[in-house]
Motif scaffolding. Structure first.
Motif, short mmCIF file in Angstrom:
data_model
loop_
_atom_site.label_atom_id
_atom_site.label_comp_id
_atom_site.label_asym_id
_atom_site.label_seq_id
_atom_site.Cartn_x
_atom_site.Cartn_y
_atom_site.Cartn_z
N ILE A 97 -3.98 5.98 -9.74
CA ILE A 97 -3.63 7.30 -10.52
C ILE A 97 -4.80 7.86 -10.99
CG2 ILE A 97 -2.60 7.71 -12.76
CD1 ILE A 97 -0.29 5.82 -12.16
N PHE A 98 -5.78 7.07 -11.45
CA PHE A 98 -6.95 7.66 -11.87
C PHE A 98 -7.76 8.60 -10.82
CE2 PHE A 98 -11.88 7.05 -12.01
CZ PHE A 98 -12.03 7.85 -13.38
N VAL A 99 -7.73 8.10 -9.57
CA VAL A 99 -8.41 9.08 -8.66
C VAL A 99 -7.51 10.04 -8.18
CG1 VAL A 99 -9.08 8.84 -6.15
CG2 VAL A 99 -9.80 7.06 -7.60
N MET A 100 -6.25 9.99 -7.99
CA MET A 100 -5.44 11.16 -7.71
C MET A 100 -5.36 12.29 -8.69
SD MET A 100 -4.63 10.66 -4.71
CE MET A 100 -3.87 12.32 -4.43
N GLN B 237 -14.71 5.68 6.54
CA GLN B 237 -15.50 5.65 5.60
C GLN B 237 -15.51 6.89 5.08
OE1 GLN B 237 -19.49 4.11 6.45
NE2 GLN B 237 -20.24 4.35 4.53
N LYS B 238 -15.79 8.22 5.84
CA LYS B 238 -15.98 9.32 5.44
C LYS B 238 -14.80 9.88 4.46
CE LYS B 238 -17.07 14.19 6.94
NZ LYS B 238 -16.93 15.09 8.26
N ARG B 239 -13.59 9.27 4.71
CA ARG B 239 -12.42 9.61 4.26
C ARG B 239 -12.31 9.07 2.80
NH1 ARG B 239 -8.63 13.80 5.38
NH2 ARG B 239 -8.41 13.88 7.52
N ILE B 240 -12.98 7.78 2.52
CA ILE B 240 -12.92 7.15 1.26
C ILE B 240 -13.75 8.04 0.64
CG2 ILE B 240 -13.91 5.35 0.18
CD1 ILE B 240 -12.91 3.68 2.56
N THR B 241 -15.12 8.48 1.01
CA THR B 241 -16.07 9.16 0.29
C THR B 241 -15.59 10.60 -0.47
OG1 THR B 241 -17.84 8.35 1.59
CG2 THR B 241 -18.58 10.13 0.29
N GLU B 242 -14.72 11.10 0.63
CA GLU B 242 -14.28 12.55 0.16
C GLU B 242 -13.49 12.40 -0.96
OE1 GLU B 242 -12.74 14.10 3.74
OE2 GLU B 242 -14.71 14.81 4.66
N GLY B 243 -12.52 11.59 -0.79
CA GLY B 243 -11.44 11.32 -1.75
C GLY B 243 -11.90 10.93 -2.98
N THR C 186 0.90 -0.99 0.03
CA THR C 186 0.00 0.06 -0.07
C THR C 186 0.94 1.10 -0.02
OG1 THR C 186 -1.85 -0.98 1.11
CG2 THR C 186 -1.79 1.30 1.26
N VAL C 187 1.90 1.40 0.91
CA VAL C 187 2.78 2.33 1.01
C VAL C 187 3.41 2.72 -0.47
CG1 VAL C 187 4.83 3.45 1.91
CG2 VAL C 187 3.21 2.36 3.51
N LEU C 188 3.99 1.62 -1.12
CA LEU C 188 4.59 1.82 -2.14
C LEU C 188 3.87 2.18 -3.40
CD1 LEU C 188 7.76 1.29 -3.19
CD2 LEU C 188 6.94 -1.44 -3.82
N GLY C 189 2.84 1.53 -3.47
CA GLY C 189 1.84 1.78 -4.65
C GLY C 189 1.38 3.20 -4.42
N VAL C 190 0.97 3.62 -3.29
CA VAL C 190 0.32 5.21 -2.96
C VAL C 190 1.46 6.02 -3.43
CG1 VAL C 190 -0.39 6.81 -1.40
CG2 VAL C 190 -1.33 4.38 -1.57
N PHE C 191 2.81 5.75 -3.01
CA PHE C 191 3.81 6.66 -3.34
C PHE C 191 3.88 7.12 -4.76
CE2 PHE C 191 8.47 7.44 -4.01
CZ PHE C 191 8.58 8.72 -3.37
N ALA D 25 -8.13 8.28 0.54
CA ALA D 25 -9.10 7.11 -0.08
C ALA D 25 -8.21 6.03 -0.55
CB ALA D 25 -9.92 8.00 -0.97
N ILE D 26 -7.44 6.47 -1.33
CA ILE D 26 -6.63 5.41 -2.36
C ILE D 26 -5.82 4.43 -1.52
CG2 ILE D 26 -6.45 6.66 -4.55
CD1 ILE D 26 -3.49 7.37 -3.81
N THR D 27 -5.28 5.04 -0.07
CA THR D 27 -4.56 4.28 0.99
C THR D 27 -5.53 3.24 1.59
OG1 THR D 27 -3.13 6.23 1.15
CG2 THR D 27 -3.36 4.31 3.03
N ILE D 28 -6.80 3.60 1.79
CA ILE D 28 -7.70 2.69 2.38
C ILE D 28 -7.93 1.44 1.32
CG2 ILE D 28 -10.00 2.50 3.53
CD1 ILE D 28 -9.37 5.58 4.43
N ILE D 29 -8.47 1.93 0.43
CA ILE D 29 -8.87 0.95 -0.79
C ILE D 29 -7.85 0.07 -1.15
CG2 ILE D 29 -9.94 0.90 -3.07
CD1 ILE D 29 -11.36 3.50 -2.57
N SER D 30 -6.76 0.45 -1.30
CA SER D 30 -5.57 -0.23 -1.79
C SER D 30 -5.14 -1.06 -0.62
CB SER D 30 -4.26 0.66 -1.86
OG SER D 30 -4.42 1.41 -3.08
N PHE D 31 -5.33 -0.85 0.56
CA PHE D 31 -5.06 -1.59 1.91
C PHE D 31 -5.98 -2.73 1.80
CE2 PHE D 31 -5.89 -3.07 6.33
CZ PHE D 31 -4.65 -3.34 6.50
N LEU D 32 -7.34 -2.50 1.73
CA LEU D 32 -8.40 -3.38 1.73
C LEU D 32 -8.41 -4.50 0.63
CD1 LEU D 32 -11.67 -1.21 2.61
CD2 LEU D 32 -10.18 -2.52 4.01
#
Length: 286
Positions: free
Chosen positions: A162-165, A272-278, A89-94, A205-212
């Motif tokens: 990348i699409f989300v960011m 969950q709120k962070r996911i929705t905002e992002g 997750t850390v590597l992918g988000v970075f 948002a992408i950190t949480i989704i990637s981790f899950l």
């Protein structure tokens, strides 16, 4: 006054009721299944096999969780999952954030083609890439290693991240970078000092989704990891399910399932709120 209050509210239509009933039925089924697993995990094997399926436990065997953690090997599987999921997750988000910045904020020839190339990764099924990926990891000596699994997971989430960011970064005002350039800041300083502090909701948002995704992934972990001491939690639970099928050790399996799902429920419940905002920030660009 009542007209103004309801102006922004969608009118209720009969088919809405069917939709609510259907969603309610799905929610009730999910909650019921979860409650059944909790109840079954607190029984003994004799009680689980000999009592009706929906009977309430009378023994309350909380020691099943300790048995699953130690004797069932869930502790080792849990540690492998934490290591692999967090690292990937850390590597992918970075790398996602670094790749999204020039695509969203810097105009260059072919930027749309590069972004389209990343987005095409969302449409490629895993069946197409699995054999080349397997052979590549074998040639690099990363087969049956946690490092190889980390690299696979990190790249697996790149297109979506990348699409989300890119969508999130395009909502930020360009005047911020212009002001930083006037103050003499270069592109790197502008990114790390001005843009990066504003990316909190999108990165969360992408950190949480990637981790899950990394935590729950099963197929790649099954075929790329062969040693039991390197297996992640989904594969370990699958092994416990095989043992339960042929050895009738069901309560250990149910306890292991609850241990595996606990981090996912906690992360999603609190963030969950962070996911929705992002995920919705990019849609507000207008």
């Amino acid at each position: 006054m009542s007209t103004d209050a309801g102006a922004g509210r969608a009118r209720f239509r009969p088919f809405h009721l069917y939709f609510y009933v259907l969603m309610g039925a799905f929610a009730l089924a999910a909650v019921g299944a979860f409650a059944w697993i909790v109840n079954s995990s607190l029984k003994t094997d004799v009680e689980f096999i000999g009592s009706p399926p929906f009977s309430t436990t009378t023994s309350w065997q909380f020691g099943n969780y300790a048995q699953a953690w130690e004797a069932g090997g869930v502790g080792a599987f849990f540690g492998n999952s934490v290591l692999v999921a967090v690292s990937a997750t850390v590597l992918g988000v970075f790398f996602s954030v670094l790749a999204a910045y020039p695509l969203a904020r810097i105009r260059f020839r072919g930027s749309s083609l590069v972004l389209s190339g990343f987005l095409m990764g969302l449409m490629v099924p895993w069946m197409v890439t699995f054999i080349p990926l397997y052979l590549t990891l074998r040639d690099l000596g990363l087969l049956d290693s946690r490092l190889g699994l980390v690299l696979v997971y990190a790249t697996y989430n790149l297109p979506f991240n990348i699409f989300v960011m890119v969508g999130f970064m395009r909502t930020l005002p360009v005047e911020l970078e212009e002001a930083a350039a006037v103050d003499g800041a270069g592109p790197s300083a502008t990114f790390f000092r001005v843009i990066m502090p504003l990316l909190g909701p999108g990165v969360a948002a992408i950190t949480i989704i990637s981790f899950l995704n990394n935590w729950n992934e099963f197929f790649y972990a099954l075929v790329l990891i062969h040693s039991e001491d390197r297996m992640t939690l989904p594969v370990g639970i699958w092994q416990l399910s095989q043992a339960a099928t042929y050895g009738s050790n069901w309560v250990t399996l149910f306890a292991a399932m609850l241990i595996a799902v606990a981090p996912v429920l906690l992360v999603f419940a609190f963030l969950q709120k962070r996911i929705t905002e992002g995920l919705t920030a990019g849609a507000l660009k207008g």
